[in-house]
Design an enzyme around this catalytic site. Structure first.
Site, PDB file in Angstrom:
ATOM      1  N   ARG A 178      97.699 -28.331 125.475  1.00 30.89           N
ATOM      2  CA  ARG A 178      97.075 -28.649 126.870  1.00 30.89           C
ATOM      3  C   ARG A 178      97.009 -29.977 126.972  1.00 30.89           C
ATOM      4  O   ARG A 178      96.539 -30.503 126.239  1.00 30.89           O
ATOM      5  CB  ARG A 178      95.862 -27.841 126.970  1.00 30.89           C
ATOM      6  CG  ARG A 178      96.411 -26.350 127.385  1.00 30.89           C
ATOM      7  CD  ARG A 178      94.892 -25.532 127.388  1.00 30.89           C
ATOM      8  NE  ARG A 178      93.797 -26.063 127.964  1.00 30.89           N
ATOM      9  CZ  ARG A 178      92.770 -25.327 128.045  1.00 30.89           C
ATOM     10  NH1 ARG A 178      92.579 -23.995 127.525  1.00 30.89           N
ATOM     11  NH2 ARG A 178      91.508 -25.777 128.385  1.00 30.89           N
ATOM     12  N   LYS A 185      86.332 -18.357 123.858  1.00 32.85           N
ATOM     13  CA  LYS A 185      86.568 -17.408 124.816  1.00 32.85           C
ATOM     14  C   LYS A 185      87.718 -16.753 125.146  1.00 32.85           C
ATOM     15  O   LYS A 185      87.871 -15.559 124.981  1.00 32.85           O
ATOM     16  CB  LYS A 185      86.108 -17.945 126.270  1.00 32.85           C
ATOM     17  CG  LYS A 185      84.594 -18.840 126.421  1.00 32.85           C
ATOM     18  CD  LYS A 185      84.510 -19.286 127.591  1.00 32.85           C
ATOM     19  CE  LYS A 185      85.367 -20.574 128.176  1.00 32.85           C
ATOM     20  NZ  LYS A 185      85.394 -21.657 127.382  1.00 32.85           N
ATOM     21  N   ARG A 211      95.334 -26.773 118.857  1.00 33.96           N
ATOM     22  CA  ARG A 211      95.657 -25.583 119.577  1.00 33.96           C
ATOM     23  C   ARG A 211      96.873 -25.710 120.265  1.00 33.96           C
ATOM     24  O   ARG A 211      97.327 -26.530 120.672  1.00 33.96           O
ATOM     25  CB  ARG A 211      94.475 -25.395 120.827  1.00 33.96           C
ATOM     26  CG  ARG A 211      94.919 -24.412 121.740  1.00 33.96           C
ATOM     27  CD  ARG A 211      93.867 -24.074 122.672  1.00 33.96           C
ATOM     28  NE  ARG A 211      93.011 -24.984 123.407  1.00 33.96           N
ATOM     29  CZ  ARG A 211      92.169 -24.719 124.208  1.00 33.96           C
ATOM     30  NH1 ARG A 211      91.733 -23.557 124.208  1.00 33.96           N
ATOM     31  NH2 ARG A 211      91.637 -25.888 124.949  1.00 33.96           N
ATOM     32  N   ARG A 271      81.106 -21.248 136.418  1.00 33.38           N
ATOM     33  CA  ARG A 271      80.660 -22.323 135.637  1.00 33.38           C
ATOM     34  C   ARG A 271      79.607 -23.267 136.144  1.00 33.38           C
ATOM     35  O   ARG A 271      79.430 -24.306 135.761  1.00 33.38           O
ATOM     36  CB  ARG A 271      81.985 -23.212 135.680  1.00 33.38           C
ATOM     37  CG  ARG A 271      82.674 -23.329 133.996  1.00 33.38           C
ATOM     38  CD  ARG A 271      83.975 -24.072 134.180  1.00 33.38           C
ATOM     39  NE  ARG A 271      84.438 -24.649 133.230  1.00 33.38           N
ATOM     40  CZ  ARG A 271      85.561 -23.934 132.552  1.00 33.38           C
ATOM     41  NH1 ARG A 271      85.758 -22.642 132.639  1.00 33.38           N
ATOM     42  NH2 ARG A 271      86.065 -24.804 131.374  1.00 33.38           N
ATOM     43  N   ARG A 298      84.911 -32.760 128.872  1.00 31.27           N
ATOM     44  CA  ARG A 298      84.798 -31.520 129.334  1.00 31.27           C
ATOM     45  C   ARG A 298      83.371 -30.905 128.663  1.00 31.27           C
ATOM     46  O   ARG A 298      82.707 -30.086 129.362  1.00 31.27           O
ATOM     47  CB  ARG A 298      85.830 -30.513 128.848  1.00 31.27           C
ATOM     48  CG  ARG A 298      86.955 -30.777 129.451  1.00 31.27           C
ATOM     49  CD  ARG A 298      88.190 -30.512 128.869  1.00 31.27           C
ATOM     50  NE  ARG A 298      88.185 -29.105 128.312  1.00 31.27           N
ATOM     51  CZ  ARG A 298      89.116 -28.673 127.017  1.00 31.27           C
ATOM     52  NH1 ARG A 298      90.158 -29.341 126.603  1.00 31.27           N
ATOM     53  NH2 ARG A 298      89.179 -27.390 126.965  1.00 31.27           N
TER      54      ARG A 298
END
Ligand code: G5P
Ligand code: MG
Length: 226
Positions: free
Chosen positions: A160, A19, A127, A93, A171
């Protein structure tokens, strides 16, 4: 007379579906403002605001923050963007969040990135992010020019807290249970456009073509870059 309205879109997809990466390309190409609920929360955590301090443990554990808190935060941010077209990433969400957005703004389209869960886990462990801007890197897919540093500001990149493998699994569960019903909410309104694939570079041309058609249809305007 044709009334030209500002273009307002939502981008959805499981954690790590791309996203942020696709939003970045959309923002650069079509000049829409980008608002990511996760980025807004992380900026609050870094700045140690009251909301940031309250929500940190929820986010670190891979759980969604309460609907009323995030809805107030995001709808407040959107009121500051009244003069622009925008792309909303990570909100709504849950169905109550989608209803709150629906009551406040007219949405033109919902882009749904349909990326298999298998593809996601390894992406997130590699990431790196620039927290102040939300710019996203990946050591194999789109590495920064200088390892560990943001391309634009030269500031350090971080990983993160919620990208640890067991938190990613939580998640994904939250996505299945709480966010997938939002897809149905938008499908029933005829707004959902799904793009399926395992690689952002293959999905992107389809998203680009779709948005070009929509934005050139004559009833919308974005701040198209010169
Ligand atoms: P966020 O911040 O909204 P998520 O979990 O929805 O977080 P995330 O992790 O930010 O989504 P993304 O934006 O979909 O993922 O993906 P991305 O960052 O662009 O890409 C992931 C990685 O893959 C990057 O390293 C990228 O470079 C790489 N990549 C992209 N494409 C490819 C490819 O083709 N190949 C490869 N190899 N790599 C690729 O939310 C975080 C938390 O905040 C709270 C929740 O606690 C949530 O867990 N929160 C909310 N809670 C309640 N309600 C809301 N509305 C909330 N919003 C946030
Ligand atoms: Mg993101």
């Amino acid at each position: 007379m044709v009334v030209r309205a500002l273009f307002r879109a939502v981008i959805m997809g499981p954690p790590g579906s791309g996203k942020g990466t696709v939003s970045n390309r959309i923002t650069k190409t079509f000049g829409l403002a980008h608002l990511s609920s996760g980025d807004v929360l992380r900026v609050n955590i870094t700045a140690k605001t009251e909301i940031g301090l309250l929500m940190k443990s929820c986010i670190d554990q891979g759980q969604l923050v309460p609907d009323d808190v995030i809805s107030r935060l995001i709808l407040g941010e959107l009121r500051n963007l009244e003069q622009s077209g925008w792309l909303l990433d990570g909100f709504p969400r849950t169905v109550p969040q989608a209803e709150a957005l629906d009551a406040a703004f007219r949405i033109d389209t919902v882009i749904n990135l349909d990326v298999p869960f298998q593809t996601i886990q390894e992406r997130l462990t590699s990431r790196w992010v620039h927290l102040p801007s939300g710019r996203v890197y990946n050591t194999s897919f789109n590495p920064p020019k200088v390892p560990g540093l943001d391309d634009v500001t030269g500031e350090p990149l971080v990983q993160r807290n919620d990208d640890a493998p067991e938190t990613v699994a939580r998640r994904l569960k939250a996505y299945e249970n709480q966010t997938q019903p939002v897809l149905e909410f938008y499908r029933s309104k005829g707004l959902l456009e799904t793009f399926t694939g395992t690689e952002t570079n293959k999905i992107w041309p389809h998203v680009h073509a779709f948005l070009s058609r929509k934005l050139n249809s004559g009833i919308h305007k974005a701040r198209l870059k010169e």
